[in-house]
Design a protein around this motif. Structure first.
Motif, PDB file in Angstrom:
ATOM      1  N   GLY A 162      15.788  12.246  -6.134  1.00 21.98           N
ATOM      2  CA  GLY A 162      16.876  11.588  -5.435  1.00 21.98           C
ATOM      3  C   GLY A 162      16.884  11.660  -3.931  1.00 21.98           C
ATOM      4  O   GLY A 162      17.844  11.229  -3.310  1.00 21.98           O
ATOM      5  N   SER A 163      15.824  12.179  -3.299  1.00 18.32           N
ATOM      6  CA  SER A 163      15.814  12.270  -1.845  1.00 18.32           C
ATOM      7  C   SER A 163      14.376  12.225  -1.318  1.00 18.32           C
ATOM      8  O   SER A 163      13.496  12.861  -1.891  1.00 18.32           O
ATOM      9  N   LEU A 164      14.161  11.453  -0.245  1.00 20.84           N
ATOM     10  CA  LEU A 164      12.866  11.442   0.416  1.00 20.84           C
ATOM     11  C   LEU A 164      12.955  10.708   1.741  1.00 20.84           C
ATOM     12  O   LEU A 164      13.966  10.088   2.064  1.00 20.84           O
ATOM     13  N   SER A 165      11.878  10.765   2.507  1.00 22.08           N
ATOM     14  CA  SER A 165      11.847  10.108   3.812  1.00 22.08           C
ATOM     15  C   SER A 165      11.261   8.708   3.684  1.00 22.08           C
ATOM     16  O   SER A 165      10.499   8.421   2.750  1.00 22.08           O
ATOM     17  N   VAL A 166      11.593   7.853   4.648  1.00 22.18           N
ATOM     18  CA  VAL A 166      11.061   6.492   4.647  1.00 22.18           C
ATOM     19  C   VAL A 166       9.547   6.517   4.845  1.00 22.18           C
ATOM     20  O   VAL A 166       8.827   5.697   4.267  1.00 22.18           O
ATOM     21  N   ASP A 167       9.055   7.464   5.624  1.00 19.17           N
ATOM     22  CA  ASP A 167       7.609   7.580   5.822  1.00 19.17           C
ATOM     23  C   ASP A 167       6.892   7.843   4.493  1.00 19.17           C
ATOM     24  O   ASP A 167       5.878   7.206   4.197  1.00 19.17           O
ATOM     25  N   ASP A 168       7.415   8.794   3.711  1.00 18.66           N
ATOM     26  CA  ASP A 168       6.804   9.102   2.409  1.00 18.66           C
ATOM     27  C   ASP A 168       6.871   7.907   1.475  1.00 18.66           C
ATOM     28  O   ASP A 168       5.910   7.599   0.762  1.00 18.66           O
ATOM     29  N   LEU A 169       8.014   7.232   1.479  1.00 13.89           N
ATOM     30  CA  LEU A 169       8.177   6.053   0.629  1.00 13.89           C
ATOM     31  C   LEU A 169       7.217   4.946   1.045  1.00 13.89           C
ATOM     32  O   LEU A 169       6.572   4.314   0.204  1.00 13.89           O
ATOM     33  N   SER A 170       7.082   4.711   2.339  1.00 18.51           N
ATOM     34  CA  SER A 170       6.162   3.681   2.843  1.00 18.51           C
ATOM     35  C   SER A 170       4.725   3.988   2.454  1.00 18.51           C
ATOM     36  O   SER A 170       3.988   3.095   2.025  1.00 18.51           O
ATOM     37  N   GLU A 171       4.342   5.224   2.607  1.00 17.00           N
ATOM     38  CA  GLU A 171       2.998   5.657   2.222  1.00 17.00           C
ATOM     39  C   GLU A 171       2.757   5.409   0.730  1.00 17.00           C
ATOM     40  O   GLU A 171       1.719   4.871   0.330  1.00 17.00           O
ATOM     41  N   HIS A 172       3.723   5.782  -0.077  1.00 21.31           N
ATOM     42  CA  HIS A 172       3.604   5.621  -1.532  1.00 21.31           C
ATOM     43  C   HIS A 172       3.476   4.146  -1.911  1.00 21.31           C
ATOM     44  O   HIS A 172       2.583   3.775  -2.679  1.00 21.31           O
ATOM     45  N   ILE A 173       4.354   3.307  -1.391  1.00 19.28           N
ATOM     46  CA  ILE A 173       4.329   1.883  -1.747  1.00 19.28           C
ATOM     47  C   ILE A 173       3.059   1.213  -1.231  1.00 19.28           C
ATOM     48  O   ILE A 173       2.439   0.410  -1.935  1.00 19.28           O
ATOM     49  N   ALA A 174       2.642   1.553  -0.023  1.00 24.95           N
ATOM     50  CA  ALA A 174       1.404   0.977   0.523  1.00 24.95           C
ATOM     51  C   ALA A 174       0.194   1.389  -0.317  1.00 24.95           C
ATOM     52  O   ALA A 174      -0.714   0.585  -0.547  1.00 24.95           O
ATOM     53  N   THR A 175       0.197   2.619  -0.808  1.00 21.52           N
ATOM     54  CA  THR A 175      -0.883   3.086  -1.681  1.00 21.52           C
ATOM     55  C   THR A 175      -0.902   2.289  -2.978  1.00 21.52           C
ATOM     56  O   THR A 175      -1.965   1.869  -3.444  1.00 21.52           O
ATOM     57  N   LEU A 176       0.270   2.046  -3.553  1.00 15.17           N
ATOM     58  CA  LEU A 176       0.346   1.244  -4.781  1.00 15.17           C
ATOM     59  C   LEU A 176      -0.147  -0.185  -4.546  1.00 15.17           C
ATOM     60  O   LEU A 176      -0.857  -0.749  -5.375  1.00 15.17           O
ATOM     61  N   GLU A 177       0.256  -0.773  -3.429  1.00  9.14           N
ATOM     62  CA  GLU A 177      -0.073  -2.173  -3.157  1.00  9.14           C
ATOM     63  C   GLU A 177      -1.545  -2.392  -2.828  1.00  9.14           C
ATOM     64  O   GLU A 177      -2.095  -3.449  -3.108  1.00  9.14           O
ATOM     65  N   THR A 178      -2.185  -1.391  -2.219  1.00 12.46           N
ATOM     66  CA  THR A 178      -3.578  -1.557  -1.810  1.00 12.46           C
ATOM     67  C   THR A 178      -4.563  -0.838  -2.727  1.00 12.46           C
ATOM     68  O   THR A 178      -5.765  -1.080  -2.644  1.00 12.46           O
ATOM     69  N   SER A 179      -4.065   0.069  -3.541  1.00 14.41           N
ATOM     70  CA  SER A 179      -4.914   0.926  -4.391  1.00 14.41           C
ATOM     71  C   SER A 179      -5.866   1.765  -3.541  1.00 14.41           C
ATOM     72  O   SER A 179      -6.946   2.130  -3.995  1.00 14.41           O
ATOM     73  N   GLU A 180      -5.475   2.046  -2.319  1.00 13.39           N
ATOM     74  CA  GLU A 180      -6.272   2.893  -1.421  1.00 13.39           C
ATOM     75  C   GLU A 180      -5.434   4.095  -1.021  1.00 13.39           C
ATOM     76  O   GLU A 180      -4.252   3.973  -0.738  1.00 13.39           O
ATOM     77  N   SER A 181      -6.078   5.273  -0.992  1.00 15.15           N
ATOM     78  CA  SER A 181      -5.380   6.461  -0.551  1.00 15.15           C
ATOM     79  C   SER A 181      -6.218   7.179   0.487  1.00 15.15           C
ATOM     80  O   SER A 181      -7.323   7.619   0.179  1.00 15.15           O
ATOM     81  N   PRO A 182      -5.787   7.283   1.688  1.00 17.33           N
ATOM     82  CA  PRO A 182      -4.553   6.739   2.234  1.00 17.33           C
ATOM     83  C   PRO A 182      -4.672   5.225   2.451  1.00 17.33           C
ATOM     84  O   PRO A 182      -5.775   4.708   2.642  1.00 17.33           O
ATOM     85  N   PRO A 183      -3.537   4.556   2.447  1.00 13.99           N
ATOM     86  CA  PRO A 183      -3.570   3.104   2.655  1.00 13.99           C
ATOM     87  C   PRO A 183      -3.876   2.777   4.113  1.00 13.99           C
ATOM     88  O   PRO A 183      -3.658   3.612   4.997  1.00 13.99           O
ATOM     89  N   PRO A 184      -4.375   1.576   4.372  1.00 18.52           N
ATOM     90  CA  PRO A 184      -4.634   1.181   5.756  1.00 18.52           C
ATOM     91  C   PRO A 184      -3.348   1.256   6.598  1.00 18.52           C
ATOM     92  O   PRO A 184      -2.261   0.960   6.103  1.00 18.52           O
ATOM     93  N   ARG A 185      -3.521   1.609   7.828  1.00 19.24           N
ATOM     94  CA  ARG A 185      -2.388   1.800   8.742  1.00 19.24           C
ATOM     95  C   ARG A 185      -1.538   0.535   8.862  1.00 19.24           C
ATOM     96  O   ARG A 185      -0.308   0.603   8.858  1.00 19.24           O
ATOM     97  N   ASN A 186      -2.183  -0.623   8.959  1.00 17.86           N
ATOM     98  CA  ASN A 186      -1.421  -1.863   9.144  1.00 17.86           C
ATOM     99  C   ASN A 186      -0.566  -2.183   7.918  1.00 17.86           C
ATOM    100  O   ASN A 186       0.541  -2.698   8.045  1.00 17.86           O
ATOM    101  N   VAL A 187      -1.056  -1.879   6.737  1.00 19.34           N
ATOM    102  CA  VAL A 187      -0.277  -2.119   5.517  1.00 19.34           C
ATOM    103  C   VAL A 187       0.895  -1.145   5.464  1.00 19.34           C
ATOM    104  O   VAL A 187       2.027  -1.536   5.154  1.00 19.34           O
TER     105      VAL A 187
END
Length: 189
Positions: free
Chosen positions: A52-77
């Motif tokens: 129930g709690s997290l930062s926008v940075d962590d959420l952005s990283e997670h969603i970008a990883t899902l969308e690109t299937s890359e870990s870490p995701p590209p900076r622009n994504v």
């Protein structure tokens, strides 16, 4: 100068801005509007997993990883996801009272209103079967087996009709108990 008391006129519309929003239940169109976007759905799912709690940075990283299937995701994504969350999706969830979004600290927490949305969020992994499909399949299998037992088809008659009736009843009850148990673990609150 006059000795008359000073009168203050308060604009009621300004007061409405500072008072909490109307706590009516969300209507179905609002809920469907929230859930029709992949990033908003994933935000709610990931917040639930994050207790129930997290930062926008962590959420952005997670969603970008899902969308690109890359870990870490590209900076622009990652940046694109962050901007869309910050400017569009999180304010919308915050306005509806589903998520509390502190724009200064960039922290998110789930609100009680998420329960209204949870009913519509049966999350089924890609290669999994929904509970509705499971129960439908189990019921169809029971009909076929009981029909075959009644007509002595396919060697099902080895065990009598009453056995199969009790077997499927027990299977339904055990399935329902497991379903309740698993849903409690996934509950947002």
């Amino acid at each position: 100068m006059s000795n008359e008391p000073c009168r203050i006129n308060i604009d009621v519309s300004i007061m409405k801005l500072t008072q909490p929003e109307d706590r009516r239940e969300l209507d179905e169109s609002e809920i469907h509007n929230v859930l029709r976007n992949d990033r908003r759905r994933e935000t709610l799912r990931y917040l639930r997993e994050s207790e129930g709690s997290l930062s926008v940075d962590d959420l952005s990283e997670h969603i970008a990883t899902l969308e690109t299937s890359e870990s870490p995701p590209p900076r622009n994504v990652r940046k694109s996801v962050y901007v869309s969350l910050h400017q569009t999706h999180l304010p919308k969830l915050d306005d509806l009272g589903i998520v509390a979004y502190d724009q200064r600290s960039k922290e998110l927490t789930l609100e009680d209103r998420v329960r209204e949305v949870e009913v519509y969020m049966e999350v089924v992994p890609q290669h999994d079967v929904s509970w509705a499909a499971y129960y439908l399949g189990l019921g169809a299998l029971e009909l076929v087996v009981l029909f075959a037992a009644k007509l002595s088809l396919f060697s099902v008659e080895i065990l009598d009709f009453e056995f199969w009736t009790w077997f499927f009843l027990a299977l339904f009850v055990l399935s329902a108990l497991y379903h309740i148990y698993s849903e409690q673990e996934k509950a947002l609150f």
